[in-house]
Design an enzyme around this catalytic site. Structure first.
Site, short mmCIF file in Angstrom:
data_model
loop_
_atom_site.label_atom_id
_atom_site.label_comp_id
_atom_site.label_asym_id
_atom_site.label_seq_id
_atom_site.Cartn_x
_atom_site.Cartn_y
_atom_site.Cartn_z
N ASP A 100 0.80 -1.23 0.00
CA ASP A 100 0.00 0.00 0.00
C ASP A 100 0.83 1.28 0.00
OD1 ASP A 100 1.03 -0.26 2.53
OD2 ASP A 100 -0.88 -0.18 3.60
N HIS A 101 2.08 1.21 0.48
CA HIS A 101 2.83 2.45 0.69
C HIS A 101 3.58 2.96 -0.54
CE1 HIS A 101 1.90 2.24 4.89
NE2 HIS A 101 2.77 3.19 5.21
N ASP A 165 3.59 -0.84 11.48
CA ASP A 165 3.11 0.46 11.02
C ASP A 165 2.46 1.15 12.20
OD1 ASP A 165 2.40 1.96 8.26
OD2 ASP A 165 0.89 2.33 9.79
N ARG A 447 -2.04 12.41 10.10
CA ARG A 447 -0.72 12.94 10.45
C ARG A 447 -0.43 14.15 9.58
NH1 ARG A 447 3.38 8.32 11.96
NH2 ARG A 447 2.15 8.47 13.86
N SER A 642 6.47 7.47 13.49
CA SER A 642 6.13 6.16 12.94
C SER A 642 7.04 5.09 13.54
CB SER A 642 6.27 6.17 11.43
OG SER A 642 7.62 5.97 11.09
N ARG A 644 9.04 3.17 11.92
CA ARG A 644 10.07 2.69 11.00
C ARG A 644 11.41 2.43 11.69
NH1 ARG A 644 9.66 8.27 7.92
NH2 ARG A 644 7.60 7.40 7.62
FE1 SF4 Z 1 -0.93 4.63 4.83
FE2 SF4 Z 1 0.11 5.22 7.19
FE3 SF4 Z 1 -1.24 7.06 5.80
FE4 SF4 Z 1 -2.48 5.07 6.87
S1 SF4 Z 1 -1.37 6.66 7.97
S2 SF4 Z 1 -2.80 5.81 4.82
S3 SF4 Z 1 -1.04 3.39 6.67
S4 SF4 Z 1 0.70 6.10 5.25
#
Ligand code: SF4
Length: 753
Positions: A100-101, A165, A447, A642, A644
């Site tokens: 997805d990223h 995540d 975020r 995050s 990471r």
């Molecule tokens: Fe993707 Fe993280 Fe944004 Fe959710 S918060 S859409 S998992 S990047």
């Protein structure tokens, strides 16, 4: 509770173990003899050794057995590369990987997806073959965002899931403890080791009343973020309870839990209720709903359970909120936004409004926004701002395409993006403003740190509900309050937008859309994992050197960071995401976003050997080439943001020894330990001010002991020195990681013994 109920519809034989959980809880109850919160019940029912485990909130380290692991494609690369180096033939805990990223938003869903498939081919091939090899479920690009897929398919009440995540807590909307971790933690659990977590404190949020009108579930977490701030949830689980929880949809509860990551909370959770049952039923898991009903007494807090902190929110009085810019805890109620925006000089033109993401892309969110867009269309007007829609999953996309909301968004002027993270993680080929141009964007994401969405530090990003995001798109102005302010229709007549309406679950059921899941094959022995030795995106890992057993002397300070240093500052996302599987290449982004206290600039630090200013990674490489280990000085909540682990791997790879701060974000602190680094905090936070960037440190590493401060001496260039104590949270097992060079080295060593 003896029934055999599968955890999901994709795997056979991975059963929900309420019986074992209930037995574990009886043991813990006998020992603690007090009412328990729901958060405690879920965690303690997953204890590895409930009889002997020391349990004290905020103090002891719990050894836990999670039910599942979920990884997104950016973090999965390094996690799987690490798992591979442990030499096992399959994962020991059910796991999934979600693509997805890595999908950049440019032209819209289908085109962006096929471009991403081409660009990321080698990464997708690696993940798909590695998943097939090691018995991991693989969700192909286009399937959707990890947290939405987990909620739709894998989450179940009372479960414990770890995910690589930070927004993994989204699944708290289905009554589970879903916790964001670094890749290194995921590797432990995939390898069958218990997972360690400092027993969290529990913050209770009691909800009374009922939402109505323009107020949405998102406003609950926007309000909570304003109360608790980005630091307030650190080391705690936020547990929602009270009569107000009954009126929220399951996906709405997911939104609230999702954004709990922004206050640093370990996770957030809601008690099991009928809305969750309905959601399980709608997602073809009624058997799980029935099973959860049989165990429901353990899926809510005990009468009289005590919280470490209690917040009360009356939903009937809650106003819609808009949080930002630059930080998710700057909460402004809509009635005050106009005045605040003008006073603060925020750009008031809303250039882009973005709905969707893992936070807010449920059927309910989409239908509420579509109702607002339809209202505007009926008055002959469309979105004034650019408007993007990110469905959270293929299932959501297919369902809103079938039910008409998607067409409404397109008619309204919206662009429907791929079922992926896209602009939320900086995967956005934004062209409407120039870099450096001050501008405002509003999203329903979670975020909004500087530069996160479009790498433009002058972009003022605000987060709010999809409802308000859509209303701002119509007005094109941040000063607009849809509750009180009128718009002009196509003929210039004034009208007030109607409050949004939407249903939680599609009346005709979900449309699954295209099949995007790859199950592991029955015979995995012939599968070859694809990693090209010439690749600049994937690199097999070599173990880090163990500690040499000596005290450290004359350690230079690479950078003294000023203010907020998030994992985005330490290991930037955006274009760097493509090097997630290649440690040496991605290390060229190390700390390039952090502000140097010496000159208040990013990525400009003085090399103490040459006196020249250079980029942070280049300087670190120079120290490494000289065989000199270095330290970083940081401010409050260093590493927030995050999960990471690159933010910990990179400093380790480039020769870092210690990160010394006023305080750490939990996940980052653990990640540093896993990679054999020393996360240390000042006993006196004022010491931060005394440190000069050309000081050198002597550290008595041979005296590093559990529960004892570490003595460190700072020596200035003028020959003066002063000593102080630094604190740490290492336990005995974690000190082994430091001595052996990393947690993975420790695992490999144990496997050989
Ligand atoms: Fe993707 Fe993280 Fe944004 Fe959710 S918060 S859409 S998992 S990047």
């Amino acid at each position: 509770l003896d029934k055999k109920v599968n955890q999901n519809n994709w795997e056979k034989g991975n059963y929900i173990n309420y019986k074992k959980m209930s037995e574990n809880l009886s043991i813990v109850r006998r020992r603690l003899n007090k009412p328990l919160t729901l958060a405690e019940k879920v965690l303690y029912s997953h204890l590895d050794e409930p009889e002997t485990q020391e349990i004290e909130r905020g103090k002891s380290y719990l050894k836990l057995r999670p039910d599942r692991v979920a990884c997104q494609d950016a973090t999965a690369q390094m996690a799987i590369l690490q798992f591979m180096s442990a030499g096992m033939d399959q994962v020991q805990t059910p796991s999934t990987v979600h693509c997805d990223h890595l999908i950049e938003a440019q032209l819209g869903g289908a085109k962006d997806l096929s471009r991403a498939e081409e660009i990321n081919k080698e990464v997708y091939n690696f993940l798909s073959t590695a998943c097939a090899k090691y018995n991991i479920g693989f969700w192909r690009p286009g399937s959707g965002i990890i947290h939405q897929i987990v909620l739709e398919n894998y989450a179940f009440p009372g479960a414990l899931l770890i995910g690589t995540d930070s927004h993994t807590p989204n699944a708290g909307g289905l009554g589970m403890a879903a916790i964001g971790v670094g890749g290194a933690d995921a590797v432990d659990v995939m390898a069958g080791l218990p997972w360690e977590l400092k027993a969290p404190k529990v913050i209770g949020v009691k909800l009374t009343g009922q939402l109505s009108g323009w107020t949405a579930p998102k406003d609950i977490i926007l309000k909570v973020a304003g109360i608790l701030t980005v630091k307030g949830g650190t080391g705690a689980i936020v547990e929602y309870h009270g009569p107000g929880t009954e009126s929220l949809s399951c996906t709405g509860m997911g939104t609230i839990c999702n954004m709990g990551a922004e206050i640093g909370a370990t996770t957030s959770i809601f008690p099991f209720n009928d809305r969750m049952y309905d959601y399980l039923k709608a997602t073809k898991r009624q058997d799980i709903g029935d099973f959860a009903r049989a165990y429901s007494h353990e899926l809510r807090e005990d009468e009289g359970a005590e919280y470490d902190q209690l917040i009360e929110i009356n939903l009937s009085e809650l106003e819609p909120h808009v949080n930002g810019p630059f930080t998710p805890d700057l909460a402004t109620p809509i009635s005050k936004l106009k005045d605040v925006a003008v006073k603060e000089g925020w750009p008031t033109d809303v250039k882009v409004a973005l709905i969707g993401s893992c936070t807010n892309s449920s059927y309910e969110d989409m239908s509420r926004s579509a109702s607002i867009a339809r209202d505007a269309l009926e008055h002959g007007i469309k979105a004034k701002s650019l408007y993007t829609v990110t469905p959270g999953s293929e299932q959501i996309r297919a369902t809103i395409a079938r039910d008409g909301q998607l067409q409404t968004f397109e008619e309204f002027g919206g662009m429907v993006l791929a079922n992926a993270c896209g602009p939320c993680i900086g995967q956005w080929d934004r062209r409407d403003v120039k870099k450096g141009e001050a501008n405002t964007i509003v999203s329903s994401y979670n975020r909004n740190f500087t530069g996160r969405n479009d790498a433009n530090p002058a972009t003022h990003a605000f987060v709010t509900s999809p409802d308000l995001t859509t209303a701002f798109a119509i007005a094109g102005d941040l000063r607009f309050n849809p509750l009180t302010d009128k718009l002009k229709d196509k003929d210039g007549n004034e009208f007030l937008l109607k409050p949004p309406t939407g249903i939680a679950l599609p009346e005709r059921g979900y449309d699954p859309g295209q099949d995007t899941y790859q199950a592991p094959p029955a015979d995995r022995s012939t599968v070859e994992v694809q990693v090209a030795p010439t690749s600049d995106r994937l690199q097999k890992l070599s173990p880090f050197d163990p500690w040499d057993g000596k005290d450290a002397t004359d350690v230079p300070i690479l950078i003294k960071c000023q203010g907020k240093t998030t994992t985005d500052h330490i290991s930037m996302a955006g274009p760097w995401l493509k090097y997630r599987g290649h440690l040496d290449n991605i290390s060229n982004n190390m700390l390039i976003g952090a502000i140097n206290a010496e000159n208040e600039k990013a990525n400009s630090i003085k090399n103490v050997f040459t006196g020249e200013f250079d980029a942070v990674p280049a300087t670190a490489r120079d120290y490494k080439a000289r065989g000199v280990k270095w330290a970083v000085i940081g401010d409050w909540n260093y590493g927030e943001g995050s999960s990471r682990e690159h933010a910990a791997l990179e400093p380790r790879h480039l020769g870092g020894l210690a990160i010394i701060t006023k305080s750490f974000a939990r996940i980052h602190e653990t990640n540093l330990k896993k990679q054999g680094m020393l996360p240390l905090t000042f006993e006196n936070p004022e010491d931060y001010d005394k440190i000069k960037t050309d000081d050198k440190l002597d550290m008595e590493l041979s005296n590093l002991k559990v529960g004892e401060p570490l003595k460190v001496t700072f020596k200035s260039t003028d020959g003066k020195s002063w000593s102080t104590n630094l604190l740490h949270t290492f336990n005995e097992g974690q000190l082994e990681w430091f001595r052996n060079g990393s947690a993975l080295n420790t695992m490999a060593k144990k496997a050989k013994e």
